[in-house]
Design a protein around this motif. Structure first.
Motif, PDB file in Angstrom:
ATOM      1  N   LEU A 144       0.823  -1.205   0.000  1.00 37.45           N
ATOM      2  CA  LEU A 144       0.000   0.000   0.000  1.00 37.45           C
ATOM      3  C   LEU A 144       0.861   1.261   0.000  1.00 37.45           C
ATOM      4  N   ALA A 145       1.953   1.224   0.763  1.00 35.16           N
ATOM      5  CA  ALA A 145       2.879   2.366   0.757  1.00 35.16           C
ATOM      6  C   ALA A 145       3.539   2.495  -0.611  1.00 35.16           C
ATOM      7  N   LEU A 146       3.847   1.341  -1.222  1.00 37.07           N
ATOM      8  CA  LEU A 146       4.403   1.361  -2.578  1.00 37.07           C
ATOM      9  C   LEU A 146       3.398   1.980  -3.550  1.00 37.07           C
ATOM     10  N   PHE A 147       2.129   1.590  -3.411  1.00 32.75           N
ATOM     11  CA  PHE A 147       1.102   2.146  -4.284  1.00 32.75           C
ATOM     12  C   PHE A 147       1.021   3.668  -4.141  1.00 32.75           C
ATOM     13  N   GLU A 148       1.038   4.175  -2.900  1.00 32.47           N
ATOM     14  CA  GLU A 148       0.957   5.623  -2.684  1.00 32.47           C
ATOM     15  C   GLU A 148       2.157   6.340  -3.287  1.00 32.47           C
ATOM     16  N   GLU A 149       3.325   5.721  -3.174  1.00 29.64           N
ATOM     17  CA  GLU A 149       4.527   6.332  -3.755  1.00 29.64           C
ATOM     18  C   GLU A 149       4.430   6.373  -5.276  1.00 29.64           C
ATOM     19  N   MET A 150       3.964   5.268  -5.868  1.00 30.46           N
ATOM     20  CA  MET A 150       3.799   5.244  -7.333  1.00 30.46           C
ATOM     21  C   MET A 150       2.735   6.235  -7.778  1.00 30.46           C
ATOM     22  N   ARG A 151       1.663   6.354  -6.984  1.00 28.95           N
ATOM     23  CA  ARG A 151       0.586   7.284  -7.345  1.00 28.95           C
ATOM     24  C   ARG A 151       1.090   8.717  -7.367  1.00 28.95           C
ATOM     25  N   SER A 152       1.960   9.073  -6.436  1.00 26.94           N
ATOM     26  CA  SER A 152       2.471  10.446  -6.402  1.00 26.94           C
ATOM     27  C   SER A 152       3.450  10.712  -7.547  1.00 26.94           C
ATOM     28  N   ARG A 153       4.227   9.685  -7.916  1.00 24.24           N
ATOM     29  CA  ARG A 153       5.222   9.882  -8.983  1.00 24.24           C
ATOM     30  C   ARG A 153       4.640   9.670 -10.381  1.00 24.24           C
ATOM     31  N   HIS A 154       3.778   8.685 -10.508  1.00 25.46           N
ATOM     32  CA  HIS A 154       3.219   8.311 -11.817  1.00 25.46           C
ATOM     33  C   HIS A 154       1.711   8.108 -11.650  1.00 25.46           C
ATOM     34  N   PRO A 155       0.932   9.180 -11.603  1.00 25.02           N
ATOM     35  CA  PRO A 155      -0.483   9.076 -11.228  1.00 25.02           C
ATOM     36  C   PRO A 155      -1.336   8.251 -12.180  1.00 25.02           C
ATOM     37  N   SER A 156      -0.940   8.107 -13.432  1.00 26.05           N
ATOM     38  CA  SER A 156      -1.781   7.342 -14.359  1.00 26.05           C
ATOM     39  C   SER A 156      -1.282   5.916 -14.587  1.00 26.05           C
ATOM     40  N   LEU A 157      -0.238   5.502 -13.850  1.00 21.58           N
ATOM     41  CA  LEU A 157       0.271   4.145 -13.978  1.00 21.58           C
ATOM     42  C   LEU A 157      -0.699   3.171 -13.298  1.00 21.58           C
ATOM     43  N   PRO A 158      -1.293   2.226 -14.026  1.00 21.64           N
ATOM     44  CA  PRO A 158      -2.252   1.313 -13.398  1.00 21.64           C
ATOM     45  C   PRO A 158      -1.567   0.320 -12.469  1.00 21.64           C
ATOM     46  N   VAL A 159      -2.245   0.030 -11.353  1.00 25.05           N
ATOM     47  CA  VAL A 159      -1.718  -0.877 -10.335  1.00 25.05           C
ATOM     48  C   VAL A 159      -2.805  -1.880  -9.962  1.00 25.05           C
ATOM     49  N   ILE A 160      -2.449  -3.165  -9.952  1.00 23.35           N
ATOM     50  CA  ILE A 160      -3.327  -4.227  -9.472  1.00 23.35           C
ATOM     51  C   ILE A 160      -2.743  -4.757  -8.165  1.00 23.35           C
ATOM     52  N   LEU A 161      -3.571  -4.813  -7.140  1.00 27.47           N
ATOM     53  CA  LEU A 161      -3.126  -5.264  -5.822  1.00 27.47           C
ATOM     54  C   LEU A 161      -3.518  -6.719  -5.601  1.00 27.47           C
ATOM     55  N   LEU A 162      -2.595  -7.499  -5.023  1.00 23.76           N
ATOM     56  CA  LEU A 162      -2.863  -8.887  -4.641  1.00 23.76           C
ATOM     57  C   LEU A 162      -3.022  -8.917  -3.123  1.00 23.76           C
ATOM     58  N   THR A 163      -4.155  -9.439  -2.665  1.00 21.10           N
ATOM     59  CA  THR A 163      -4.453  -9.339  -1.249  1.00 21.10           C
ATOM     60  C   THR A 163      -4.796 -10.687  -0.636  1.00 21.10           C
ATOM     61  N   ALA A 164      -4.463 -10.829   0.644  1.00 25.32           N
ATOM     62  CA  ALA A 164      -4.989 -11.927   1.458  1.00 25.32           C
ATOM     63  C   ALA A 164      -6.280 -11.416   2.092  1.00 25.32           C
ATOM     64  N   HIS A 165      -7.041 -12.331   2.696  1.00 18.49           N
ATOM     65  CA  HIS A 165      -8.346 -11.943   3.236  1.00 18.49           C
ATOM     66  C   HIS A 165      -8.241 -10.807   4.247  1.00 18.49           C
ATOM     67  N   GLY A 166      -7.190 -10.821   5.044  1.00 18.42           N
ATOM     68  CA  GLY A 166      -7.067  -9.818   6.092  1.00 18.42           C
ATOM     69  C   GLY A 166      -6.825  -8.418   5.579  1.00 18.42           C
ATOM     70  N   SER A 167      -6.348  -8.285   4.369  1.00 15.43           N
ATOM     71  CA  SER A 167      -6.015  -6.955   3.850  1.00 15.43           C
ATOM     72  C   SER A 167      -7.019  -6.453   2.813  1.00 15.43           C
ATOM     73  N   ILE A 168      -8.163  -7.139   2.681  1.00 17.15           N
ATOM     74  CA  ILE A 168      -9.161  -6.713   1.696  1.00 17.15           C
ATOM     75  C   ILE A 168      -9.657  -5.289   1.952  1.00 17.15           C
ATOM     76  N   PRO A 169      -9.994  -4.913   3.209  1.00 16.39           N
ATOM     77  CA  PRO A 169     -10.456  -3.528   3.422  1.00 16.39           C
ATOM     78  C   PRO A 169      -9.442  -2.487   2.952  1.00 16.39           C
ATOM     79  N   ASP A 170      -8.139  -2.744   3.199  1.00 19.08           N
ATOM     80  CA  ASP A 170      -7.115  -1.809   2.736  1.00 19.08           C
ATOM     81  C   ASP A 170      -7.097  -1.731   1.211  1.00 19.08           C
ATOM     82  N   ALA A 171      -7.258  -2.876   0.563  1.00 19.11           N
ATOM     83  CA  ALA A 171      -7.234  -2.902  -0.897  1.00 19.11           C
ATOM     84  C   ALA A 171      -8.429  -2.159  -1.474  1.00 19.11           C
ATOM     85  N   VAL A 172      -9.597  -2.347  -0.847  1.00 20.69           N
ATOM     86  CA  VAL A 172     -10.793  -1.628  -1.303  1.00 20.69           C
ATOM     87  C   VAL A 172     -10.578  -0.125  -1.184  1.00 20.69           C
ATOM     88  N   GLU A 173     -10.008   0.301  -0.069  1.00 16.81           N
ATOM     89  CA  GLU A 173      -9.724   1.725   0.124  1.00 16.81           C
ATOM     90  C   GLU A 173      -8.749   2.229  -0.937  1.00 16.81           C
TER      91      GLU A 173
END
Length: 470
Positions: A67-96
């Protein structure tokens, strides 16, 4: 698809070596070029060297997490698409994260086909990939494209640029005909000399000859001094005649003489001036049809149409929409001092699937509207949808809107008078000669309006019915 390997590089980030190996095999088999790393820090180092078309990252990583990696990429490359791989425990974070611009998330274990579907969707909306022709591409720097259709046009333009052949650029309004003409000029041996663009539809008929060829003092009322024409002003360079199909017939004859004899005679002068210019022209009209109706001279057409380049409408080069939208957004954000950086994934999808009757010009207008009204770093879908509901007339140029009104007005007059030109001219407060000229300009035949009643009842005679279909 093997042909995509060089154009769809994907960066995988996961500390599970077995999963990383499996994903690499699946994506490589689907035709993608895959780079795999085991940490967010390694991913950032890779991004500093080469920007991929897509990043797939696990949410839980050692050190800096996904998630921190995603935020860093979003600030540097805002239109770069990102797909997140999640375990059940991190689904709420991924949805956010998806609400903040992540393209999608997949819950482990996931179906391989579902992954490929998400990858195809993400790559479709990616606006960060490099456009082709980057090596010696300075000549066409204003034309951003990765479309195969545009690649063909640009390749032909590059070939013809090295010659002095006249080029006719065809295409709908808003497709970028002048940009292509400027690119041809920059790639030509005349690049160091002037490029002069003339919109033949925007200059009143009475002034167009003087604008093109110049005039001498006293040539007409108001000519208080000598004035150089636009064609002589381009000496040694290139003249671009935009909307050449709207040039009056009388002036077409004089332009043909300039092309044949390579001399210009200013209005009111007895002296012919030699000119050395290359002529590029453009039109949204069908000039071959205009020739059949007597609105365009065949001899001039063949002089201008040595090479014809046809620009596709934006709806036929959808690969370029996300690229152009992101470029326009970055340019406009700087101009309007806005902090907007990109589009949400569903907003990009809406742009890609829109019909775009106004082509690139309409896309620019839509992006400018969302940029000016933006209140967040990412433009949301709702804002794009509102902008796309703008009436089509708002993307018309003044000249095209005027032409549409004029034709509709003449249609209404002919319907009202059942095709009687004298009566229609009287209602329009125009003499018959001028009115006939307007009808010819818009390809309107009064006979069609005179036979409406007989045609509707099915009793029109064969001769009249035949004329009404011409």
């Amino acid at each position: 698809m093997p042909t995509q390997a060089s154009t769809t590089p994907i960066l995988l980030v996961d500390d599970d070596a077995d999963l990383l190996r499996l994903l690499t095999m699946r994506l490589t088999a689907a035709g993608h070029a895959v780079q795999a790393v085991a940490s967010a820090e390694a991913a950032l180092a890779h991004l500093a060297v080469q920007l991929p078309a897509l990043v797939i990252t696990d949410v839980r990583l050692p050190g800096l997490d996904g998630l921190a990696l995603f935020e860093e990429m979003r600030s540097r490359h805002p239109s770069l698409p990102v797909i997140l791989l999640t375990a059940h425990g991190s689904i709420p974070d991924a949805v956010e994260a998806t609400t903040r611009g992540a393209h999608a998330y997949l819950t482990k274990p996931f179906d391989g086909q579902e992954l490929l579907t998400k990858v195809r969707q993400a790559l479709r909306v990616n606006a960060t990939g490099p456009a082709p022709f980057e090596g010696d591409g300075a000549w066409r720097r204003e034309i951003l494209s990765r479309s195969p259709r545009m690649a063909e046009v640009l390749a032909e333009a590059r070939l013809v640029a090295g010659t002095d052949a006249s080029v006719l650029i065809a295409g709908d309004s808003g497709t970028g005909k002048e940009l292509l003409a400027r690119a041809i000029h920059r790639a030509s041996p005349r690049a160091a000399r002037p490029f002069v663009a003339v919109n033949c539809a925007a200059i009143p008929e009475a002034l167009l000859e003087s604008e093109l060829f110049g005039h001498v003092k006293g040539a007409f009322t108001g000519a208080q001094g000598h004035r150089q024409g636009l064609i002589p002003a381009a000496q040694g360079g290139t003249v671009f005649l935009d909307e050449i199909g709207d040039m009056p017939l009388a002036l077409q004859v004089k332009l043909l003489r300039v092309l044949q004899e390579r001399v210009v005679r200013p209005v009111g002068s007895n002296e012919a001036l030699p000119v050395d210019v290359r002529v590029l022209s453009a039109t949204h009209r069908d000039l071959e049809e205009a020739m059949t109706t007597g609105q365009f001279r065949p001899d001039l057409f063949y002089r201008l149409n040595v090479v014809k380049l046809s620009l596709p409408p934006l709806a036929e080069r959808r690969e370029d929409i996300a690229l152009l939208a992101q470029h326009f957004l970055q340019t406009l954000a700087e101009r309007h001092r806005k902090r907007v950086k990109g589009f949400a994934p569903d907003a990009v999808e809406a742009l890609i699937t829109a019909p775009w009757p106004g082509n690139v010009r309409q896309l620019y207008n839509v992006v400018e509207q969302v940029c000016v009204l933006a209140t967040a770093p990412l433009v949301p879908l709702a804002q794009v949808q509102r902008a796309l509901q703008m009436p089509a007339a708002e993307v018309l140029s003044y000249q095209h809107a005027k032409q549409r009104f004029e034709r509709d007005y003449l249609n209404q007059l002919l319907k009202l008078t059942s095709g009687h030109v004298a009566e229609a001219a009287r209602l329009a407060d125009r003499n018959r000669t001028e009115f006939y000229r307007l009808l010819q300009k818009h390809g309107l035949d009064p006979q069609r309006f005179r036979t409406d009643l007989s045609d509707a009842s099915g009793f029109g005679d064969s001769k009249t019915s035949g004329e009404s279909t011409t």
